[in-house]
Enzyme design. Structure first.
Site, PDB file in Angstrom:
ATOM      1  CD  GLU A  52      -3.085   5.760   6.569  1.00 15.37           C
ATOM      2  OE1 GLU A  52      -3.052   5.788   5.331  1.00 15.37           O
ATOM      3  OE2 GLU A  52      -2.151   5.299   7.260  1.00 15.37           O
ATOM      4  N   GLY A  94       2.255   2.600  10.700  1.00 15.08           N
ATOM      5  CA  GLY A  94       3.222   3.687  10.562  1.00 15.08           C
ATOM      6  C   GLY A  94       3.887   4.082  11.870  1.00 15.08           C
ATOM      7  CD  GLU A 125      -3.684  -2.213   7.195  1.00 13.56           C
ATOM      8  OE1 GLU A 125      -2.639  -2.522   6.660  1.00 13.56           O
ATOM      9  OE2 GLU A 125      -4.245  -1.112   7.013  1.00 13.56           O
ATOM     10  N   GLY A 153       2.775  -1.068   4.248  1.00  8.42           N
ATOM     11  CA  GLY A 153       2.865   0.337   3.866  1.00  8.42           C
ATOM     12  C   GLY A 153       4.312   0.737   3.642  1.00  8.42           C
ATOM     13  N   GLY A 154       4.927   1.346   4.657  1.00  7.04           N
ATOM     14  CA  GLY A 154       6.284   1.890   4.547  1.00  7.04           C
ATOM     15  C   GLY A 154       7.296   0.952   3.898  1.00  7.04           C
ATOM     16  CG  ASN A 169      -1.733   1.226   1.412  1.00  2.00           C
ATOM     17  OD1 ASN A 169      -1.818   2.047   0.495  1.00  2.00           O
ATOM     18  ND2 ASN A 169      -2.360   1.372   2.572  1.00  2.00           N
ATOM     19  CD1 TRP A 170       3.577   1.004  -2.842  1.00  2.00           C
ATOM     20  CD2 TRP A 170       3.569   2.157  -4.766  1.00  2.00           C
ATOM     21  NE1 TRP A 170       4.297   0.283  -3.766  1.00  2.00           N
ATOM     22  CE2 TRP A 170       4.312   0.970  -4.954  1.00  2.00           C
ATOM     23  CE3 TRP A 170       3.424   3.036  -5.850  1.00  2.00           C
ATOM     24  CZ2 TRP A 170       4.911   0.641  -6.164  1.00  2.00           C
ATOM     25  CZ3 TRP A 170       4.015   2.712  -7.063  1.00  2.00           C
ATOM     26  CH2 TRP A 170       4.760   1.524  -7.210  1.00  2.00           C
ATOM     27  CE  LYS A 171      -0.267   3.448   4.672  1.00  2.00           C
ATOM     28  NZ  LYS A 171      -0.235   3.590   6.104  1.00  2.00           N
ATOM     29  CG  HIS A 217      -6.031   2.159   5.018  1.00  2.00           C
ATOM     30  ND1 HIS A 217      -5.613   3.131   5.898  1.00  2.00           N
ATOM     31  CD2 HIS A 217      -5.005   1.282   4.902  1.00  2.00           C
ATOM     32  CE1 HIS A 217      -4.388   2.835   6.297  1.00  2.00           C
ATOM     33  NE2 HIS A 217      -3.988   1.721   5.707  1.00  2.00           N
ATOM     34  CB  SER A 266       4.954  -1.363  12.042  1.00  2.00           C
ATOM     35  OG  SER A 266       4.557  -0.008  12.241  1.00  2.00           O
TER      36      SER A 266
HETATM   37  P1  PGA Z   1       2.649   0.557   7.556  1.00  2.00           P
HETATM   38  O1  PGA Z   1       1.200   0.745   6.887  1.00  2.00           O
HETATM   39  O2  PGA Z   1       3.180  -0.776   7.068  1.00  2.00           O
HETATM   40  O3  PGA Z   1       3.467   1.716   7.081  1.00  2.00           O
HETATM   41  O4  PGA Z   1       2.430   0.551   9.041  1.00  2.00           O
HETATM   42  C1  PGA Z   1       0.339  -0.332   6.675  1.00  2.00           C
HETATM   43  C2  PGA Z   1      -0.992   0.139   6.113  1.00  2.00           C
HETATM   44  O5  PGA Z   1      -1.483   1.196   6.534  1.00  2.00           O
HETATM   45  O6  PGA Z   1      -1.573  -0.525   5.237  1.00  2.00           O
END
Ligand code: PGA
Length: 266
Positions: A102, A178, A172, A239-240, A13-15, A100, A218
Site C-alpha cells: 500500500e 484485503g 504479500e 491485516g483484517g 497490521n492494523w493499517k 508494504h 487474507s
Molecule cells: P489482509 O492484509 O490480511 O487484510 O489481507 C494483510 C496486509 O496487508 O498486511
C-alpha cells in the site's frame, strides 16, 4: 516448518484502524488471552497515534511486541508528517513494517527509498518487516519471481549478514491483500522457498535459514494452518483478521499448536 526451528511470528497490521482508546482496550484483552504463552512471537502494529497507548498497555508484558507501520529514513528535519526511527525507539517500538504494497502503490515508495529505511531501522535496533509481493498482472504474466526477487535484492542491498537474525520478510501477494483471496499453501511455499534461496545466494545458507518469512494476504483463522505448515512459512502478517482479539488469537493459537506438535515429534 523445516527441521531448522524458527519460532513463528504472528504480526497484526492494523493499517489505518483504531484510535488510541480502542487500541488500549484491544491490548488489555489480548494480554489476558495471551497469558504467558511465549513460543509464538506476537507483534501488533497500530497506527502512529496509538503506539504510545499500546506500549503503555503492554508495560510489564513480555509476550507481545510493538511494531510501527512505516518510518522515514532521516533522523530529523523538515519532513512534514513523517516519523523517525529514533522517535519510534523512544516509544518502545521494536519492529517496523517497511515497503508494504500500500505504501508502494499509494505513496510512490521505491525500492531505493525502502532500502534507506531498512538500513536506518537496523542501525537503530528496529527489526524490519520488509514486505515484497507481486500484482495479479505480474503473476499472470509469469513475472512474479523476477518482481519479488528484485524487491528483495534492492530492499536488502547493503544489509550485513550479521543483522539478518533480527530481519523479518513478508511475502504479500498484492492480489491477496484485503481481497479474501488467499495464496494457496503451495503458491506461498513456492515463493517462500524462492526467497530463502535468494537470501542464501545474497548472504549464506546458514543465515537464510534464520530469517523468518511471513505470509500476508487474507490470512484468517480458517486458512492459516495449511499455510503455517509449509516448510518455509514462519508465520503471518495479518491485516483484517488482526483487528479483533478473537480472530487474532485464533491465528496465534494455530502457530502455538503447530509449535507444540513440532516439538512432540523431535
Ligand atoms: P489482509 O492484509 O490480511 O487484510 O489481507 C494483510 C496486509 O496487508 O498486511
Amino acid at each position: 516448518m523445516s527441521s531448522y526451528h524458527r519460532k513463528y511470528i504472528v504480526a497484526g497490521n492494523w493499517k489505518m484502524n483504531k484510535n488510541a482508546v480502542e487500541a488500549k482496550q484491544f491490548i488489555e484483552e489480548l494480554v489476558v488471552e495471551l497469558g504467558t504463552q511465549s513460543d509464538v512471537g506476537v507483534v501488533v502494529c497500530p497506527p502512529f497515534t496509538a503506539l504510545e497507548s499500546v506500549a503503555r498497555a503492554l508495560e510489564g508484558s513480555h509476550y507481545c511486541a510493538v511494531g510501527a507501520q512505516n518510518m522515514h529514513p532521516e533522523p530529523s528535519g523538515a519532513y512534514t508528517g513523517e516519523v523517525s526511527a529514533e522517535m519510534l525507539r523512544h516509544l518502545f517500538v521494536s519492529y517496523v513494517i517497511l515497503g508494504h504494497s500500500e505504501r508502494r502503490a499509494y505513496f510512490g515508495e521505491t525500492d531505493d527509498f525502502i532500502r534507506q529505511k531498512v538500513l536506518v531501522a537496523l542501525e537503530n535496533n528496529l527489526k524490519p518487516i520488509l514486505c515484497v509481493g507481486e500484482t495479479l498482472e505480474q503473476r499472470d504474466a509469469g513475472h512474479m519471481f523476477d518482481v519479488v526477487g528484485h524487491q528483495l535484492r534492492e530492499g536488502m542491498r547493503g544489509v550485513d549478514a550479521s543483522q539478518l537474525e533480527s530481519f523479518v520478510l513478508a511475502y504479500e501477494p498484492v492480489w491477496a491483500i484485503g481481497t479474501g483471496r488467499t495464496a494457496t499453501p503451495e503458491q506461498a511455499q513456492e515463493m517462500h522457498a524462492f526467497l530463502r534461496k535468494q537470501l542464501a545466494g545474497q548472504f549464506s545458507e546458514d543465515v537464510a535459514q534464520k530469517v523468518r518469512i511471513l505470509y500476508g494476504g487474507s490470512a484468517k483463522p480458517d486458512n492459516v494452518e495449511q499455510l503455517f505448515r509449509q516448510e518455509d512459512v514462519d508465520g503471518g502478517l495479518v491485516g483484517g483478521a488482526s483487528l479483533e482479539v478473537r480472530s487474532f488469537m485464533k491465528i496465534i493459537e494455530v502457530a502455538h499448536q503447530l509449535t507444540e506438535q513440532e516439538f512432540a515429534t523431535v
